[in-house]
Scaffold this active site. Structure first.
Site, PDB file in Angstrom:
ATOM      1  N   ILE A 100     -84.943 -74.473  -9.943  1.00  0.00           N
ATOM      2  CA  ILE A 100     -85.165 -73.286  -9.126  1.00  0.00           C
ATOM      3  C   ILE A 100     -83.979 -72.339  -9.219  1.00  0.00           C
ATOM      4  O   ILE A 100     -84.139 -71.120  -9.369  1.00  0.00           O
ATOM      5  CB  ILE A 100     -85.417 -73.679  -7.661  1.00  0.00           C
ATOM      6  CG1 ILE A 100     -86.781 -74.358  -7.527  1.00  0.00           C
ATOM      7  CG2 ILE A 100     -85.365 -72.461  -6.752  1.00  0.00           C
ATOM      8  CD1 ILE A 100     -87.943 -73.445  -7.773  1.00  0.00           C
ATOM      9  N   GLU A 144     -71.139 -79.471 -14.597  1.00  0.00           N
ATOM     10  CA  GLU A 144     -70.534 -78.660 -15.656  1.00  0.00           C
ATOM     11  C   GLU A 144     -71.568 -78.325 -16.726  1.00  0.00           C
ATOM     12  O   GLU A 144     -71.653 -77.185 -17.199  1.00  0.00           O
ATOM     13  CB  GLU A 144     -69.360 -79.411 -16.284  1.00  0.00           C
ATOM     14  CG  GLU A 144     -68.681 -78.628 -17.401  1.00  0.00           C
ATOM     15  CD  GLU A 144     -67.686 -79.460 -18.193  1.00  0.00           C
ATOM     16  OE1 GLU A 144     -66.764 -78.888 -18.777  1.00  0.00           O
ATOM     17  OE2 GLU A 144     -67.850 -80.699 -18.220  1.00  0.00           O
ATOM     18  N   LYS A 193     -91.496 -81.142   1.766  1.00  0.00           N
ATOM     19  CA  LYS A 193     -91.154 -82.506   2.200  1.00  0.00           C
ATOM     20  C   LYS A 193     -90.364 -82.513   3.511  1.00  0.00           C
ATOM     21  O   LYS A 193     -90.138 -83.571   4.098  1.00  0.00           O
ATOM     22  CB  LYS A 193     -90.388 -83.228   1.093  1.00  0.00           C
ATOM     23  CG  LYS A 193     -91.250 -83.486  -0.137  1.00  0.00           C
ATOM     24  CD  LYS A 193     -90.457 -84.040  -1.285  1.00  0.00           C
ATOM     25  CE  LYS A 193     -91.368 -84.330  -2.483  1.00  0.00           C
ATOM     26  NZ  LYS A 193     -92.040 -83.117  -3.003  1.00  0.00           N
ATOM     27  N   SER A 211     -90.190 -78.699 -13.091  1.00  0.00           N
ATOM     28  CA  SER A 211     -88.834 -78.890 -12.604  1.00  0.00           C
ATOM     29  C   SER A 211     -88.324 -80.272 -13.004  1.00  0.00           C
ATOM     30  O   SER A 211     -89.104 -81.166 -13.356  1.00  0.00           O
ATOM     31  CB  SER A 211     -88.795 -78.751 -11.079  1.00  0.00           C
ATOM     32  OG  SER A 211     -89.530 -79.793 -10.477  1.00  0.00           O
TER      33      SER A 211
END
Length: 654
Positions: free
Chosen positions: A294, A317, A414, A456
């Site tokens: 996202i 990183e 959720k 995702s």
């Protein structure tokens, strides 16, 4: 025999191929001239006279030279097209005129109708030879390639056909198109058929795959087409959508797997530019969790609205490097004036957060950083609570201290009546934003809640693809499990627009459409890969039918997983000015009460006191009712080996 001869010709060097083709043309021109004379003179006897051939012998070298100058021998036979016919027609017309001039100049016998007959015969022989060789070459390739049908005979379909002709792994055998005005036409030697002819075409040509070449179609149109193709048991692939082509993210000639968005079939609502601009254009925007699914899409959408500065914050990183590199490439084309600032760091580091917000004068924060994988957080609840709850708290308090104008929390379905630590921790994060919005300050806090996004990290869809490619089984946790799905770009656009409508403490709910049964989604993905799913029979004790290619295997619900997700705690969702965004009034806590609870929750995390931690999550207005016993891996290890407690200095952990 033909195959060996064709292989021999294909293996020749280009110069030798030209020489062979010129010799063949010379022979066919001679045959054409001889037959023209015989047809005109009603017999072959006059044709055999040497004087009849003198004019042809004089003209032949000039004809071949003209063909060469016009580029006829530069075109490889396998790529013969309409221009080849034009060159032949013009060259042979000149050759016929030269025959007349030569006969008249040297006083040779040549009926005036012979050049016309010669032109017709030579067009047939030379053109036929070329198109015949092309057909043989294509037939040879077709045996080595997968036979495909191109669905869509418009400009995209034609360009795809031209690309496939020059190589690749596919041999097109037909076009299919809904447009009646195109049906029955020939495009590049392929006939355009009605979609109703698909079953017959598949059987006739042994088709293995259908390629969708309809980039301008809406998602609903693409879903309808996929539903028609699904029963055929063919693999279905597609060219990129129009938005990807226009933005430069993809080429029309690329062939991809069908996007899951096409299966879900929901069309995008055009975004409102005023809402996209409100918190972004000309401002400094920070995105936390910028390297995630996202977060990265939020960054792409934000960049296209031309912020003055885009600050990327991520603890990973690798994730930060990837999105930073991508955005710098996009910025050159979309927003060269935007300064991109990649920051490595944790949302738990309050001093670093406050320093960065103040130094870069951040106006808007989109807080997408979170631990969101339900089973992992269930097994590591303390870290889940620390990151999701206290990371949100640190960032929100830093935003208030500095005077950030807008703070948008990216939440999840959720968080509604959660049965797991992840959902409960996100609901506490919502409560933090609601409570802080009631305190004096410049920051406008809002929450945007939505369900699963397609593709995702951790999503079932990439997992299903990998399992299908491996030959199965495709694992589904329960036959009745359902989920809401939304495309990541749509979700990011709506998050930005919802944040622009906030007045303080708002809980926005995105319209996710209808929930999808995961087993149905898995079955459709299998069928559109050209395979047959094998699903256990209902009420059959898990018995699996014998026929099929990929097994759909039911496992069990994972720790903390629910059968059905919800988007609302209550039932009082109200519409907003955007058709895909609703708002809800949810239970909240005032700041002093929440602050006291958070202090106790922090103490429980520090002591690794799991029972107290769960009790505190239940005490808050979260609706948390754990579906599982404590699943923390460290806790379970200590309970099974009590001696580890004192030996490890963990006496307070109980």
């Amino acid at each position: 025999m033909t195959g060996r001869f064709l292989n021999y010709l294909i293996g020749l060097s280009r110069s030798r191929k030209r020489a062979v083709l010129m010799l063949v043309d010379a022979a066919l021109l001679a045959v054409s001239f001889g037959l023209a004379m015989a047809l005109r003179l009603d017999g072959f006897s006059p044709v055999l006279a040497p004087s009849s051939w003198l004019a042809f012998a004089l003209v032949l070298p000039f004809t071949l030279l003209l063909f060469r100058l016009m580029g006829l021998y530069r075109a490889v036979v396998r790529h013969v097209a309409g221009r080849t016919v034009q060159v032949l027609a013009f060259g042979l017309a000149v050759s016929g005129l030269l025959l007349l001039l030569a006969a008249k100049s040297f006083g040779l016998f040549l009926p005036r109708s012979v050049p016309a007959i010669y032109w017709l015969l030579a067009m047939g022989f030379l053109g036929g030879a070329r198109f015949g060789l092309r057909a043989l070459y294509r037939q040879r390739l077709a045996r080595l390639k997968a036979r495909v049908i191109i669905f869509g005979a418009g400009s995209a379909g034609r360009q795809l056909f031209a690309t496939l002709e020059h190589g690749g792994d596919y041999a097109p055998v037909a076009f299919v198109d809904d447009a009646s005005e195109l049906q029955g036409r020939d495009i590049g030697g392929l006939r355009v058929y009605s979609p109703a002819r698909l079953p017959g075409l598949v059987a006739e040509h042994g088709v293995e795959c259908v390629l969708l070449a309809i980039p301008s179609a809406t998602r609903r149109q693409r879903r309808d087409i996929l539903e028609r193709l699904e029963p055929l048991g063919l693999r279905v692939q597609t060219v990129p959508g129009l938005s990807d082509i226009v933005s430069g993210r993809a080429e029309l000639s690329e062939i991809r797997e069908v996007a899951i968005e096409d299966l879900l079939g929901r069309d995008l609502v055009p975004p409102r530019q005023d809402l996209l601009d409100a918190n972004i254009r000309g401002k400094t925007v920070m995105v936390t969790g910028a390297g995630g699914s996202i977060g990265s899409e939020l960054c792409r959408q934000i960049l296209s609205q031309r912020p003055a500065r885009l600050v990327l914050l991520d603890l990973s990183e690798f994730g930060l490097y990837g999105i930073d590199e991508e955005l710098r490439g996009l910025a050159e084309a979309e927003s060269p004036e935007t300064v991109i600032v990649p920051l490595l760091g944790s949302v738990l580091d309050r001093p670093r957060l406050e320093g960065a917000l103040r130094h870069f004068a951040v106006d808007t924060i989109f807080h997408a950083a979170a631990y969101k994988h339900v089973p992992l957080v269930e097994r590591n609840p303390v870290e889940g609570v620390r990151n999701n709850v206290f990371g949100t708290l640190a960032l929100a308090e830093a935003a208030r201290a500095v005077g950030v104008k807008a703070f948008v929390l990216v939440s999840t379905d959720k968080a509604v009546r959660p049965t797991n630590i992840m959902g409960a921790s996100k609901r506490i994060a919502e409560l933090i934003c609601q409570a802080l919005s009631g305190l004096p300050g410049e920051t406008v806090f809002s929450i945007v809640r939505f369900g699963n996004v397609v593709g995702s990290s951790g999503s079932v869809i990439p997992l299903f693809r990998k399992q299908i490619e491996a030959g199965g089984p495709v694992t589904v946790t329960h036959p009745d499990i359902t989920r809401y799905f939304m495309a990541i770009p749509e979700a990011a656009q709506l998050v930005i627009q919802a944040g622009a409508m906030a007045r303080g403490g708002d809980v926005f709910i995105l319209d996710m459409g209808e929930p999808v049964r995961i087993v149905d989604l898995a079955s459709r993905m299998v069928r559109l890969s050209g395979l047959n799913p094998v699903v256990p029979r209902a009420g059959g004790g898990g018995a699996v039918p014998a026929k099929g290619d990929i097994e759909i295997r039911f496992t069990e619900l994972r720790p903390g997983e629910k059968l059905f997700e919800e988007l609302l705690v209550g039932s009082d969702a109200q519409p907003t000015e955007h058709p895909r965004i609703m708002t809800a009034t949810e239970a909240a806590m005032d700041w002093p009460a929440l602050d006291a609870l958070l202090q106790r929750l922090a103490n429980a995390c520090d002591a690794h006191d799991l029972p107290t931690l769960r009790d505190l999550l239940r005490e808050a207005p979260t609706g948390y009712e754990p579906a599982e016993a404590i699943g923390d891996l460290r806790w379970l290890a200590m309970q099974s080996q009590p001696a580890l407690k004192e030996g490890a200095g963990l006496s307070g952990a109980a």
